[in-house]
Scaffold this active site. Structure first.
Site, PDB file in Angstrom:
ATOM      1  N   HIS A   1       0.839  -1.194   0.000  1.00 55.51           N
ATOM      2  CA  HIS A   1       0.000   0.000   0.000  1.00 55.51           C
ATOM      3  C   HIS A   1       0.874   1.244   0.000  1.00 55.51           C
ATOM      4  O   HIS A   1       0.680   2.165  -0.800  1.00 55.51           O
ATOM      5  CB  HIS A   1      -0.931  -0.016   1.210  1.00 55.51           C
ATOM      6  CG  HIS A   1      -1.613   1.299   1.476  1.00 55.51           C
ATOM      7  ND1 HIS A   1      -2.623   1.787   0.677  1.00 55.51           N
ATOM      8  CD2 HIS A   1      -1.406   2.242   2.433  1.00 55.51           C
ATOM      9  CE1 HIS A   1      -3.023   2.970   1.135  1.00 55.51           C
ATOM     10  NE2 HIS A   1      -2.295   3.279   2.199  1.00 55.51           N
TER      11      HIS A   1
ATOM     12  N   ASP B   1       6.768  21.730 -26.266  1.00 54.48           N
ATOM     13  CA  ASP B   1       6.742  20.379 -25.687  1.00 54.48           C
ATOM     14  C   ASP B   1       7.838  20.316 -24.634  1.00 54.48           C
ATOM     15  O   ASP B   1       8.457  21.333 -24.297  1.00 54.48           O
ATOM     16  CB  ASP B   1       6.957  19.316 -26.781  1.00 54.48           C
ATOM     17  CG  ASP B   1       6.359  17.966 -26.374  1.00 54.48           C
ATOM     18  OD1 ASP B   1       6.711  17.485 -25.290  1.00 54.48           O
ATOM     19  OD2 ASP B   1       5.524  17.437 -27.119  1.00 54.48           O
TER      20      ASP B   1
ATOM     21  N   TRP C   1       7.389  -0.393   3.989  1.00 54.06           N
ATOM     22  CA  TRP C   1       7.856   0.272   2.771  1.00 54.06           C
ATOM     23  C   TRP C   1       9.278   0.795   2.924  1.00 54.06           C
ATOM     24  O   TRP C   1       9.939   1.070   1.933  1.00 54.06           O
ATOM     25  CB  TRP C   1       6.912   1.404   2.365  1.00 54.06           C
ATOM     26  CG  TRP C   1       7.121   2.700   3.090  1.00 54.06           C
ATOM     27  CD1 TRP C   1       6.677   3.007   4.335  1.00 54.06           C
ATOM     28  CD2 TRP C   1       7.825   3.848   2.615  1.00 54.06           C
ATOM     29  NE1 TRP C   1       7.055   4.273   4.670  1.00 54.06           N
ATOM     30  CE2 TRP C   1       7.763   4.821   3.624  1.00 54.06           C
ATOM     31  CE3 TRP C   1       8.495   4.162   1.430  1.00 54.06           C
ATOM     32  CZ2 TRP C   1       8.353   6.073   3.503  1.00 54.06           C
ATOM     33  CZ3 TRP C   1       9.081   5.411   1.315  1.00 54.06           C
ATOM     34  CH2 TRP C   1       9.003   6.350   2.343  1.00 54.06           C
TER      35      TRP C   1
ATOM     36  N   SER D   1      13.117   5.887 -13.942  1.00 56.85           N
ATOM     37  CA  SER D   1      12.040   6.647 -14.581  1.00 56.85           C
ATOM     38  C   SER D   1      11.960   8.051 -14.002  1.00 56.85           C
ATOM     39  O   SER D   1      11.881   9.040 -14.738  1.00 56.85           O
ATOM     40  CB  SER D   1      10.724   5.896 -14.384  1.00 56.85           C
ATOM     41  OG  SER D   1       9.633   6.769 -14.484  1.00 56.85           O
ATOM     42  N   SER D   2      12.000   8.146 -12.672  1.00 58.32           N
ATOM     43  CA  SER D   2      11.902   9.466 -12.025  1.00 58.32           C
ATOM     44  C   SER D   2      13.101  10.336 -12.357  1.00 58.32           C
ATOM     45  O   SER D   2      12.941  11.548 -12.590  1.00 58.32           O
ATOM     46  CB  SER D   2      11.838   9.320 -10.509  1.00 58.32           C
ATOM     47  OG  SER D   2      10.699   8.640 -10.142  1.00 58.32           O
TER      48      SER D   2
ATOM     49  N   HIS E   1      13.137  11.403   3.425  1.00 56.05           N
ATOM     50  CA  HIS E   1      12.531  12.664   3.829  1.00 56.05           C
ATOM     51  C   HIS E   1      12.311  13.617   2.666  1.00 56.05           C
ATOM     52  O   HIS E   1      11.202  14.125   2.512  1.00 56.05           O
ATOM     53  CB  HIS E   1      13.250  13.339   4.994  1.00 56.05           C
ATOM     54  CG  HIS E   1      12.334  14.358   5.583  1.00 56.05           C
ATOM     55  ND1 HIS E   1      11.319  14.021   6.435  1.00 56.05           N
ATOM     56  CD2 HIS E   1      12.186  15.658   5.331  1.00 56.05           C
ATOM     57  CE1 HIS E   1      10.600  15.085   6.697  1.00 56.05           C
ATOM     58  NE2 HIS E   1      11.105  16.101   6.038  1.00 56.05           N
TER      59      HIS E   1
ATOM     60  N   GLU F   1      11.740  12.720  -0.183  1.00 58.04           N
ATOM     61  CA  GLU F   1      10.664  12.079  -0.926  1.00 58.04           C
ATOM     62  C   GLU F   1       9.285  12.589  -0.471  1.00 58.04           C
ATOM     63  O   GLU F   1       8.412  12.818  -1.303  1.00 58.04           O
ATOM     64  CB  GLU F   1      10.744  10.562  -0.759  1.00 58.04           C
ATOM     65  CG  GLU F   1       9.575   9.774  -1.326  1.00 58.04           C
ATOM     66  CD  GLU F   1       9.482   9.804  -2.840  1.00 58.04           C
ATOM     67  OE1 GLU F   1      10.498  10.142  -3.484  1.00 58.04           O
ATOM     68  OE2 GLU F   1       8.408   9.496  -3.367  1.00 58.04           O
TER      69      GLU F   1
ATOM     70  N   TYR G   1       8.568  15.445   0.571  1.00 57.60           N
ATOM     71  CA  TYR G   1       8.360  16.779  -0.015  1.00 57.60           C
ATOM     72  C   TYR G   1       8.146  16.680  -1.509  1.00 57.60           C
ATOM     73  O   TYR G   1       7.429  17.499  -2.096  1.00 57.60           O
ATOM     74  CB  TYR G   1       9.534  17.700   0.325  1.00 57.60           C
ATOM     75  CG  TYR G   1       9.577  17.989   1.801  1.00 57.60           C
ATOM     76  CD1 TYR G   1       8.440  18.467   2.432  1.00 57.60           C
ATOM     77  CD2 TYR G   1      10.692  17.748   2.564  1.00 57.60           C
ATOM     78  CE1 TYR G   1       8.430  18.685   3.786  1.00 57.60           C
ATOM     79  CE2 TYR G   1      10.689  17.968   3.924  1.00 57.60           C
ATOM     80  CZ  TYR G   1       9.556  18.433   4.526  1.00 57.60           C
ATOM     81  OH  TYR G   1       9.548  18.636   5.864  1.00 57.60           O
TER      82      TYR G   1
ATOM     83  N   SER H   1      -1.810  26.857  -5.000  1.00 61.03           N
ATOM     84  CA  SER H   1      -1.595  28.294  -5.183  1.00 61.03           C
ATOM     85  C   SER H   1      -2.403  28.815  -6.368  1.00 61.03           C
ATOM     86  O   SER H   1      -3.049  29.865  -6.287  1.00 61.03           O
ATOM     87  CB  SER H   1      -0.114  28.591  -5.423  1.00 61.03           C
ATOM     88  OG  SER H   1       0.633  28.213  -4.291  1.00 61.03           O
TER      89      SER H   1
ATOM     90  N   HIS I   1      15.175  12.559  11.978  1.00 59.80           N
ATOM     91  CA  HIS I   1      14.005  12.623  12.861  1.00 59.80           C
ATOM     92  C   HIS I   1      13.077  11.425  12.647  1.00 59.80           C
ATOM     93  O   HIS I   1      12.127  11.246  13.391  1.00 59.80           O
ATOM     94  CB  HIS I   1      13.251  13.958  12.749  1.00 59.80           C
ATOM     95  CG  HIS I   1      12.573  14.182  11.436  1.00 59.80           C
ATOM     96  ND1 HIS I   1      12.427  15.423  10.894  1.00 59.80           N
ATOM     97  CD2 HIS I   1      12.024  13.344  10.551  1.00 59.80           C
ATOM     98  CE1 HIS I   1      11.800  15.330   9.740  1.00 59.80           C
ATOM     99  NE2 HIS I   1      11.551  14.076   9.508  1.00 59.80           N
ATOM    100  N   HIS I   2      13.361  10.605  11.614  1.00 57.94           N
ATOM    101  CA  HIS I   2      12.594   9.374  11.435  1.00 57.94           C
ATOM    102  C   HIS I   2      13.172   8.242  12.270  1.00 57.94           C
ATOM    103  O   HIS I   2      12.607   7.154  12.292  1.00 57.94           O
ATOM    104  CB  HIS I   2      12.602   8.957   9.966  1.00 57.94           C
ATOM    105  CG  HIS I   2      11.906   9.926   9.072  1.00 57.94           C
ATOM    106  ND1 HIS I   2      10.557   9.868   8.820  1.00 57.94           N
ATOM    107  CD2 HIS I   2      12.358  10.998   8.390  1.00 57.94           C
ATOM    108  CE1 HIS I   2      10.224  10.854   8.003  1.00 57.94           C
ATOM    109  NE2 HIS I   2      11.290  11.561   7.733  1.00 57.94           N
TER     110      HIS I   2
ATOM    111  N   THR J   1       6.761  26.511   5.627  1.00 60.24           N
ATOM    112  CA  THR J   1       5.435  25.932   5.423  1.00 60.24           C
ATOM    113  C   THR J   1       4.363  26.891   5.917  1.00 60.24           C
ATOM    114  O   THR J   1       3.326  27.073   5.267  1.00 60.24           O
ATOM    115  CB  THR J   1       5.319  24.580   6.153  1.00 60.24           C
ATOM    116  OG1 THR J   1       6.500  23.824   5.901  1.00 60.24           O
ATOM    117  CG2 THR J   1       4.128  23.804   5.679  1.00 60.24           C
TER     118      THR J   1
ATOM    119  N   LYS K   1       3.662  29.566   3.478  1.00 66.00           N
ATOM    120  CA  LYS K   1       2.762  29.144   2.401  1.00 66.00           C
ATOM    121  C   LYS K   1       1.309  29.154   2.862  1.00 66.00           C
ATOM    122  O   LYS K   1       0.430  29.690   2.190  1.00 66.00           O
ATOM    123  CB  LYS K   1       3.149  27.746   1.892  1.00 66.00           C
ATOM    124  CG  LYS K   1       4.533  27.698   1.299  1.00 66.00           C
ATOM    125  CD  LYS K   1       4.695  26.614   0.264  1.00 66.00           C
ATOM    126  CE  LYS K   1       3.927  26.870  -0.998  1.00 66.00           C
ATOM    127  NZ  LYS K   1       4.554  27.810  -1.901  1.00 66.00           N
TER     128      LYS K   1
ATOM    129  N   ARG L   1       1.849   0.473  14.914  1.00 66.18           N
ATOM    130  CA  ARG L   1       1.442   0.244  13.536  1.00 66.18           C
ATOM    131  C   ARG L   1       1.979  -1.092  13.045  1.00 66.18           C
ATOM    132  O   ARG L   1       2.803  -1.713  13.710  1.00 66.18           O
ATOM    133  CB  ARG L   1       1.934   1.397  12.652  1.00 66.18           C
ATOM    134  CG  ARG L   1       3.425   1.538  12.620  1.00 66.18           C
ATOM    135  CD  ARG L   1       3.850   2.866  12.028  1.00 66.18           C
ATOM    136  NE  ARG L   1       3.854   2.837  10.575  1.00 66.18           N
ATOM    137  CZ  ARG L   1       4.730   3.520   9.808  1.00 66.18           C
ATOM    138  NH1 ARG L   1       5.639   4.284  10.367  1.00 66.18           N
ATOM    139  NH2 ARG L   1       4.664   3.466   8.510  1.00 66.18           N
TER     140      ARG L   1
END
Lengths: 187, 544
Positions: B88, B118, B158, B187-188, B271, B273, B275, B286, B320-321, B346, B349, B468
């Site tokens: 998931h 293009d 994951w 790909s990315s 991390h 990722e 963002y 926006s 921090h993870h 943040t 924004k 979890r």
């Protein structure tokens, strides 16, 4: 000379592609850098290796606790001879661990180690340690393994270390991988 | 080549010509394929979460029983529950949110918004897309081959931490997953190179970086994050692969490695990722807020550089993870401070969006409802994020449902609401037909209520200490788990409504206007017809 848009695009793409390749390299460079970082900072409880004895012996005392573990499938009994020791800072002390091979084959083990609290680990200096080399035990063989260490007197000059009164030295024995591979290959 | 292009301008190739899609070099067609792919992957990822919510509705094992009953044979055993949580997460991140935001909306609207004909490398764009289905097939295959012992699939979460990802899963499932993520990463990265080149080199005359629409800014920052973080994941995964198969010991303490180093490498990617997942959403929101307040966005430069700042700080907060791996207290103090600093850009924004609405002539059209829903839900997730940033608090909340609630508020509700906001904002532009806005608003209502009913109670569960990634739980957690599962059913109704909107639009085919939103919609895509011509801006627009 006119710059073709294709050439400009290729240049930007090249820079971006090189950046990506560099970052893959950086991920691999992290391996030696991480080791170096742990050694320098004592991160994760990495201890230091000393060449000679400490210059001074202070009055401050430290309790050193000893902890011994093995990985699940090693087949050794491994424990410290003494649970704890009280040493003066800077004083060279000798502690013993015993290991017995309870399996029915020769096993080569290698120990990882750390010191808690982590922040004081870099002040824990080892002169001689069984963990510096691999240890091979024949079935049923039992050995005493020494650790020669001192607590670096510099610990007394660091205000952050004032609350440190106990150091725990912990070892975990794993079966050496190179050995496991070669014994598989042996007839 | 130019003669060829000229003949192409006259007519759009047929919808039913397979070469139009498989061999496509057209940014709009590729964007559409990305969107369709994301919807498809989203259904699978959503179904997996449904399986988890069904199981967690009551304590005990009802579905993942692993026995001969109907459910046991369909869902599998407890291990398959862990596979469901793992897949998931991976599917929603790599195959739903990223393709939709960057591949879908990015491909469609970056060239349109900067006035380019293009993307810079149209053929590379084609490769970027087609690597993704290949990668997705590998990921799906991994669920059906042995993972740990006789159990199918990889169930280690994951994050793929060793030793569970190395010696813990000896079967080929993990190897397939590694290959899948490598391909998705390539790909990315190819996509990122393409976007960077396009945005730097192909802006219309007069469009300086400081006049660029905020969505383009957001994609620019995102692809830089991709370029810098994705290769680190590729490196870490390659180390996992060689640890598993070729006898290296990067993460194996027995050979002198350190499993914690994997966590550092992973989160150095992981991390940024998160963002990557949310920044394009910031750009979309926006535009929508500005369009429906009929005001230019408040503090344009601040908004652009807030995203740059978020991107930069995103690279220096990764640990921090992993507060619980045993870090020195000083290091924790640094990561706490750095993490909390993210709240500043943040906040800029969030407040700028509110200031954009302030005094505006606000119209609550469908995309605006999603956008305001986004702002509210993202803020809730942001606040719990600041709570979790505290190492001391995290010691207790680490790996509990509080964390699950937090990141679903910013991603499932934040990123996904931004995707739907963009979907309904650009729907007419993309497909050239109108949609039924009553159904679409109804979908918003069900999503908003459903998502909150799913995830708000999970804060309580986490604070009570429910961990979890477990298939079962003590009876004390039963009440809020049941409520949470009801939320899933509500959201499911919203999902059905989403497809009803699509079917309705497909059947009625009401011709769309070039600009359905009026004077507030000022970016270049609204100057073109809906759908835009197959090739646009043969004469580059001039920006004053």
């Amino acid at each position: 000379m006119i710059r073709l848009p294709q050439a400009r695009n290729a240049r930007v793409a090249l820079f971006a592609g090189l950046t990506a390749v560099t970052m893959v390299g950086a991920a691999y460079a992290a391996v030696p850098l991480y080791n170096l970082f742990c050694k320098v900072t004592g991160y994760g409880g990495t201890t230091t290796v000393a060449m000679g004895e400490a210059g001074a012996i202070l009055d401050r005392e430290m309790t050193v606790l000893f902890d011994a573990n093995t990985s699940r499938d090693l087949g050794w009994e491994f424990r410290p001879v003494q649970r704890s020791m009280t040493v003066r800072v800077g004083e060279t002390a000798l502690a013993y661990f015993t290991a017995t091979n309870t399996s029915n084959r020769p096993v080569t083990g290698v120990a990882t180690y750390n010191v808690a609290p982590f922040k004081a680990a870099s002040y824990f200096s080892k002169l001689e340690c069984f963990c510096f080399t691999e240890q091979t035990l024949d079935p049923g063989e039992s050995v005493e393994m020494p650790v020669l260490f001192f607590v670096d007197p510099l610990i007394d000059e660091e205000r952050r270390m004032d609350d440190v009164t106990t150091l725990t030295l912990s070892y975990t024995f794993f079966e050496s991988e190179g050995d496991a591979a070669s014994s598989d290959a042996a007839p | 080549m130019s003669a060829d292009a000229a003949t192409h301008d006259d007519h759009t190739p047929s919808m039913w010509d397979w070469r139009r899609w498989v061999l496509s070099t057209n940014h709009k067609d590729i964007g559409t394929m990305y969107l369709v792919f994301a919807i498809f992957a989203g259904i699978i990822g959503g179904a997996l979460s449904g399986m988890m919510r069904l199981e967690l509705m009551e304590p005990g094992l009802q579905f993942f029983t692993g026995d001969e009953t109907f459910w046991g044979s369909v869902f599998g055993n407890e291990h398959n529950y862990n596979v469901a949580t793992t897949m998931h997460g991976l599917i929603m991140i790599f195959f739903m949110v990223m393709p939709a935001m960057i591949g879908g909306f990015g491909n469609w609207f970056v060239p349109l918004m900067i006035g380019a004909p293009d993307m810079a490398f149209p053929r590379m764009n084609n490769i970027s897309f087609w690597l993704l289905p290949a990668s997705f097939v590998l990921a799906l295959m991994s669920m059906f081959v042995p993972g740990a012992g006789g159990d199918m699939g990889f169930g280690g979460g994951w994050v793929l931490y060793p030793p569970l990802a190395t010696s813990g899963h000896n079967g080929p499932a993990m190897d397939l997953l590694i290959l899948s993520l490598h391909i998705a990463g390539i790909s990315s990265i190819l996509g990122a190179i393409n976007f960077i080149t396009t945005i730097f080199n192909m802006r219309a005359p007069g469009m300086t970086l400081h006049k660029m629409p905020l969505f383009v800014w957001s994609v620019l920052v995102t692809v830089f994050l991709l370029l810098l973080s994705m290769p680190v994941l590729a490196g870490a995964l390659t180390m996992l692969l060689t640890d598993r198969n070729f006898g290296t010991a990067f993460f194996d303490p027995a050979g002198g490695g350190d499993p914690v180093m994997y966590q550092h490498l992973f989160w150095f990617f992981g991390h940024p990722e998160v963002y990557i997942l949310i920044l394009p959403g910031f750009g979309i929101i926006s535009h929508i807020v500005s369009t429906f307040s009929k005001k230019p966005v408040f503090g344009y430069l601040g908004m652009a550089y807030a995203m740059v700042a978020i991107g930069f700080i995103g690279f220096i907060v990764w640990a921090h993870h992993m507060y619980t791996v045993g870090m020195p207290v000083d290091l924790k103090a640094y990561f706490i401070a750095a993490t909390m600093v993210i709240a500043v850009p943040t906040g800029i924004k969030i407040f700028s969006w509110i200031a954009t609405m302030w005094g505006g002539s606000i119209e609550f059209r469908t995309p605006m409802m999603w956008a305001i829903g986004f702002i509210f839900l993202f803020t809730v997730g942001g606040v719990t994020g600041v709570v979790l940033a505290n190492a001391g608090v995290d010691q207790s909340l680490h790996d509990t449902y509080y964390v699950v609630a937090h990141f679903h508020y910013v991603l499932s509700l934040g990123a996904v609401f931004a995707i739907f906001a963009g979907w309904y904002y650009w729907f007419e532009k993309i497909f050239g037909v109108k949609y039924n806005s009553i159904l679409a608003r109804l979908q918003f209502l069900f999503f908003f209520v459903g998502a909150n009913v799913i995830f708000f109670p999970q804060h309580f569960l986490g604070l009570q200490g429910m961990p979890r990634r477990y298939v079962d739980y003590p009876d004390g957690f039963a009440f809020w788990n049941e409520i949470s599962t009801y939320g899933y059913f509500i959201m499911l109704v919203g999902m059905v409504l989403f497809f009803l909107v699509l079917i309705d639009a497909m059947i009625r085919r009401r011709k769309a206007d070039a600009n359905p939103w009026g004077e507030g919609a000022t970016t270049l895509e609204w100057t073109l017809s809906s759908p835009p011509p197959f090739h646009q801006f043969n004469e580059l627009p001039k920006i004053k």
